[in-house]
Motif scaffolding. Structure first.
Motif, mmCIF file in Angstrom:
data_model
loop_
_atom_site.group_PDB
_atom_site.id
_atom_site.type_symbol
_atom_site.label_atom_id
_atom_site.label_comp_id
_atom_site.label_asym_id
_atom_site.label_seq_id
_atom_site.Cartn_x
_atom_site.Cartn_y
_atom_site.Cartn_z
ATOM 1 N N LEU A 48 0.830 -1.207 0.000
ATOM 2 C CA LEU A 48 0.000 0.000 0.000
ATOM 3 C C LEU A 48 0.864 1.255 0.000
ATOM 4 O O LEU A 48 0.571 2.228 -0.697
ATOM 5 C CB LEU A 48 -0.912 0.016 1.232
ATOM 6 N N TYR A 66 -6.148 4.657 -6.976
ATOM 7 C CA TYR A 66 -5.406 4.157 -5.821
ATOM 8 C C TYR A 66 -6.362 3.735 -4.712
ATOM 9 O O TYR A 66 -6.182 2.666 -4.116
ATOM 10 C CB TYR A 66 -4.434 5.211 -5.289
ATOM 11 N N ALA A 74 -6.605 0.056 -3.232
ATOM 12 C CA ALA A 74 -6.257 -0.160 -1.821
ATOM 13 C C ALA A 74 -7.395 -0.817 -1.054
ATOM 14 O O ALA A 74 -7.163 -1.718 -0.242
ATOM 15 C CB ALA A 74 -5.879 1.173 -1.169
#
Length: 72
Positions: A6, A45, A49
């Motif tokens: 991450l 993102y 994630a």
């Protein structure tokens, strides 16, 4: 699979956002293009994630009962 992925992907997204901000061509739509690039990278993102974390730490674990009753 670890949580460090991450962080690495976040750093890559920040670098890509900075590159998109700096390398945007001058013109009337420069602000719009910069906003689109940064928001696209941020949303991608976050989607990645959330999916990654959901697979890394699932909330509901599957229960194996009665799959092969003749072997139990």
């Amino acid at each position: 699979m670890s949580g460090y992925n991450l962080i690495w992907v976040f750093i890559a997204a920040v670098i890509a956002s900075a590159a998109g901000y700096v390398l945007t061509p001058k013109g009337d739509n420069q602000t719009v293009i910069r906003t689109i690039i940064i928001m696209t990278l941020a949303c991608c993102y976050l989607s990645w994630a959330i999916t990654y974390l959901a697979q890394l730490h699932p909330l509901i674990f599957p229960k194996k009962t009665g799959l092969r009753p003749h072997l139990e």
